[in-house]
Motif scaffolding. Structure first.
Motif, PDB file in Angstrom:
ATOM      1  N   LYS A 141       0.854  -1.189   0.000  1.00  0.00           N
ATOM      2  CA  LYS A 141       0.000   0.000   0.000  1.00  0.00           C
ATOM      3  C   LYS A 141       0.890   1.239   0.000  1.00  0.00           C
ATOM      4  O   LYS A 141       1.953   1.244   0.608  1.00  0.00           O
ATOM      5  CB  LYS A 141      -0.881   0.037   1.254  1.00  0.00           C
ATOM      6  CG  LYS A 141      -1.986  -0.985   1.250  1.00  0.00           C
ATOM      7  CD  LYS A 141      -2.977  -0.732   2.362  1.00  0.00           C
ATOM      8  CE  LYS A 141      -2.472  -1.248   3.680  1.00  0.00           C
ATOM      9  NZ  LYS A 141      -3.455  -1.121   4.758  1.00  0.00           N
TER      10      LYS A 141
ATOM     11  N   SER B  59       2.184   3.785  -6.055  1.00  0.00           N
ATOM     12  CA  SER B  59       1.250   4.139  -7.133  1.00  0.00           C
ATOM     13  C   SER B  59       1.735   3.519  -8.441  1.00  0.00           C
ATOM     14  O   SER B  59       2.359   4.173  -9.264  1.00  0.00           O
ATOM     15  CB  SER B  59       1.123   5.660  -7.256  1.00  0.00           C
ATOM     16  OG  SER B  59       2.394   6.227  -7.475  1.00  0.00           O
TER      17      SER B  59
ATOM     18  N   SER C 180       0.473   0.176 -11.323  1.00  0.00           N
ATOM     19  CA  SER C 180      -0.702  -0.606 -11.733  1.00  0.00           C
ATOM     20  C   SER C 180      -0.804  -1.940 -11.000  1.00  0.00           C
ATOM     21  O   SER C 180      -1.910  -2.406 -10.711  1.00  0.00           O
ATOM     22  CB  SER C 180      -0.702  -0.825 -13.245  1.00  0.00           C
ATOM     23  OG  SER C 180       0.445  -1.555 -13.630  1.00  0.00           O
TER      24      SER C 180
ATOM     25  N   GLU D 238      -2.125  -1.438  -7.460  1.00  0.00           N
ATOM     26  CA  GLU D 238      -3.557  -1.181  -7.584  1.00  0.00           C
ATOM     27  C   GLU D 238      -4.316  -2.464  -7.902  1.00  0.00           C
ATOM     28  O   GLU D 238      -5.394  -2.708  -7.350  1.00  0.00           O
ATOM     29  CB  GLU D 238      -3.812  -0.110  -8.650  1.00  0.00           C
ATOM     30  CG  GLU D 238      -3.301   1.253  -8.220  1.00  0.00           C
ATOM     31  CD  GLU D 238      -3.322   2.277  -9.338  1.00  0.00           C
ATOM     32  OE1 GLU D 238      -3.991   2.051 -10.376  1.00  0.00           O
ATOM     33  OE2 GLU D 238      -2.643   3.313  -9.174  1.00  0.00           O
ATOM     34  N   TYR D 239      -3.749  -3.293  -8.777  1.00  0.00           N
ATOM     35  CA  TYR D 239      -4.367  -4.577  -9.107  1.00  0.00           C
ATOM     36  C   TYR D 239      -4.513  -5.435  -7.844  1.00  0.00           C
ATOM     37  O   TYR D 239      -5.584  -5.977  -7.572  1.00  0.00           O
ATOM     38  CB  TYR D 239      -3.525  -5.315 -10.162  1.00  0.00           C
ATOM     39  CG  TYR D 239      -3.949  -6.742 -10.389  1.00  0.00           C
ATOM     40  CD1 TYR D 239      -5.071  -7.044 -11.152  1.00  0.00           C
ATOM     41  CD2 TYR D 239      -3.236  -7.797  -9.825  1.00  0.00           C
ATOM     42  CE1 TYR D 239      -5.477  -8.357 -11.353  1.00  0.00           C
ATOM     43  CE2 TYR D 239      -3.631  -9.114 -10.032  1.00  0.00           C
ATOM     44  CZ  TYR D 239      -4.744  -9.384 -10.789  1.00  0.00           C
ATOM     45  OH  TYR D 239      -5.146 -10.680 -10.976  1.00  0.00           O
TER      46      TYR D 239
ATOM     47  N   SER E  53      -4.688  -4.538  -4.778  1.00  0.00           N
ATOM     48  CA  SER E  53      -5.673  -3.970  -3.849  1.00  0.00           C
ATOM     49  C   SER E  53      -7.102  -4.337  -4.231  1.00  0.00           C
ATOM     50  O   SER E  53      -7.973  -4.399  -3.369  1.00  0.00           O
ATOM     51  CB  SER E  53      -5.518  -2.454  -3.747  1.00  0.00           C
ATOM     52  OG  SER E  53      -5.995  -1.819  -4.917  1.00  0.00           O
ATOM     53  N   THR E  54      -7.344  -4.620  -5.521  1.00  0.00           N
ATOM     54  CA  THR E  54      -8.693  -5.007  -5.955  1.00  0.00           C
ATOM     55  C   THR E  54      -8.902  -6.516  -5.923  1.00  0.00           C
ATOM     56  O   THR E  54     -10.038  -6.978  -5.989  1.00  0.00           O
ATOM     57  CB  THR E  54      -8.991  -4.510  -7.386  1.00  0.00           C
ATOM     58  OG1 THR E  54      -8.131  -5.176  -8.306  1.00  0.00           O
ATOM     59  CG2 THR E  54      -8.825  -3.004  -7.487  1.00  0.00           C
ATOM     60  N   GLN E  55      -7.811  -7.283  -5.841  1.00  0.00           N
ATOM     61  CA  GLN E  55      -7.895  -8.741  -5.903  1.00  0.00           C
ATOM     62  C   GLN E  55      -7.658  -9.429  -4.570  1.00  0.00           C
ATOM     63  O   GLN E  55      -7.585 -10.661  -4.519  1.00  0.00           O
ATOM     64  CB  GLN E  55      -6.879  -9.273  -6.924  1.00  0.00           C
ATOM     65  CG  GLN E  55      -7.067  -8.742  -8.319  1.00  0.00           C
ATOM     66  CD  GLN E  55      -8.430  -9.070  -8.889  1.00  0.00           C
ATOM     67  OE1 GLN E  55      -8.893 -10.207  -8.810  1.00  0.00           O
ATOM     68  NE2 GLN E  55      -9.107  -8.082  -9.432  1.00  0.00           N
TER      69      GLN E  55
ATOM     70  N   GLU F 205      -7.757  -9.004   0.069  1.00  0.00           N
ATOM     71  CA  GLU F 205      -8.143  -8.319   1.302  1.00  0.00           C
ATOM     72  C   GLU F 205      -6.896  -8.160   2.172  1.00  0.00           C
ATOM     73  O   GLU F 205      -6.211  -9.146   2.472  1.00  0.00           O
ATOM     74  CB  GLU F 205      -9.186  -9.159   2.048  1.00  0.00           C
ATOM     75  CG  GLU F 205      -9.516  -8.656   3.420  1.00  0.00           C
ATOM     76  CD  GLU F 205     -10.330  -9.666   4.233  1.00  0.00           C
ATOM     77  OE1 GLU F 205     -10.599  -9.363   5.402  1.00  0.00           O
ATOM     78  OE2 GLU F 205     -10.669 -10.742   3.703  1.00  0.00           O
TER      79      GLU F 205
ATOM     80  N   TYR G 271      -1.895 -10.396   2.761  1.00  0.00           N
ATOM     81  CA  TYR G 271      -3.169 -10.296   2.044  1.00  0.00           C
ATOM     82  C   TYR G 271      -3.784 -11.672   1.878  1.00  0.00           C
ATOM     83  O   TYR G 271      -3.073 -12.666   1.724  1.00  0.00           O
ATOM     84  CB  TYR G 271      -2.948  -9.699   0.638  1.00  0.00           C
ATOM     85  CG  TYR G 271      -2.631  -8.240   0.650  1.00  0.00           C
ATOM     86  CD1 TYR G 271      -3.633  -7.282   0.521  1.00  0.00           C
ATOM     87  CD2 TYR G 271      -1.319  -7.809   0.783  1.00  0.00           C
ATOM     88  CE1 TYR G 271      -3.337  -5.932   0.536  1.00  0.00           C
ATOM     89  CE2 TYR G 271      -1.012  -6.450   0.794  1.00  0.00           C
ATOM     90  CZ  TYR G 271      -2.025  -5.523   0.672  1.00  0.00           C
ATOM     91  OH  TYR G 271      -1.725  -4.189   0.694  1.00  0.00           O
TER      92      TYR G 271
ATOM     93  N   HIS H 175      -8.495 -13.177  -3.298  1.00  0.00           N
ATOM     94  CA  HIS H 175      -9.856 -13.612  -3.631  1.00  0.00           C
ATOM     95  C   HIS H 175      -9.829 -14.850  -4.524  1.00  0.00           C
ATOM     96  O   HIS H 175     -10.608 -15.780  -4.325  1.00  0.00           O
ATOM     97  CB  HIS H 175     -10.637 -12.492  -4.320  1.00  0.00           C
ATOM     98  CG  HIS H 175     -10.769 -11.241  -3.504  1.00  0.00           C
ATOM     99  ND1 HIS H 175     -11.106 -11.218  -2.165  1.00  0.00           N
ATOM    100  CD2 HIS H 175     -10.570  -9.947  -3.850  1.00  0.00           C
ATOM    101  CE1 HIS H 175     -11.138  -9.973  -1.732  1.00  0.00           C
ATOM    102  NE2 HIS H 175     -10.810  -9.179  -2.733  1.00  0.00           N
TER     103      HIS H 175
ATOM    104  N   THR I  47      -4.731 -14.695  -9.470  1.00  0.00           N
ATOM    105  CA  THR I  47      -3.941 -13.531  -9.048  1.00  0.00           C
ATOM    106  C   THR I  47      -2.453 -13.858  -9.025  1.00  0.00           C
ATOM    107  O   THR I  47      -1.625 -13.065  -9.495  1.00  0.00           O
ATOM    108  CB  THR I  47      -4.408 -13.033  -7.666  1.00  0.00           C
ATOM    109  OG1 THR I  47      -5.806 -12.720  -7.737  1.00  0.00           O
ATOM    110  CG2 THR I  47      -3.636 -11.795  -7.240  1.00  0.00           C
TER     111      THR I  47
END
Length: 136
Positions: free
Chosen positions: A13, A16, A18, A21-22, A24-26, A28, A63, A66, A71
């Protein structure tokens, strides 16, 4: 297959790019964690080797993925250690133990460990890539 991943560099985290960011969406975010290892400044990114010295700790994040298989396949390409890479990969994905800063111990967590020689690389003594970036 484990659905846990420990990241310590450009995927953490606060980065910045990609792939951060990927992730963070895939996945927890579960907790901050530590790995018994030594961190090196490779380029604009770090590399980590396992260490037998308990005083050498690498800071990172744990993490829960999901869809671990999908991933990890994407991340393997990012880390250039997919089965399609023909040369000795810079990184190798292995499972290891991670001590969570929340008190949990995670026994089977994926981590990308560095595989190339580090004789010319500078050690990041704090083991914290994000802290090093803030000081730069």
């Amino acid at each position: 297959m484990s659905d846990l991943l420990f990241v310590y560099g450009t995927l953490r985290k606060g980065n910045s790019n990609s792939m951060a960011e990927y992730l963070s969406t895939q996945a927890e975010f579960l907790t901050q964690g530590r790995f018994q290892g030594r961190m090196y400044q490779i380029s604009y990114y770090p590399g980590v080797l396992a260490s037998g010295n308990a005083n050498e700790q690498v800071c990172g994040e744990v993490y829960r993925l999901h869809d671990a298989q999908a991933t990890l396949s994407i991340l393997d390409e990012y880390e250039e250690c997919s089965s399609q890479d023909v040369q000795t990969a810079e990184y190798k994905r292995v499972t290891t133990r991670i001590d969570g800063l929340d008190g949990n111990v995670f026994e089977q967590v994926w981590i990308y460990l560095y595989q190339w020689p580090v004789t010319e690389q500078r050690v990041i003594k704090t083991g914290d890539f994000m802290q090093m970036l803030q000081k730069a």
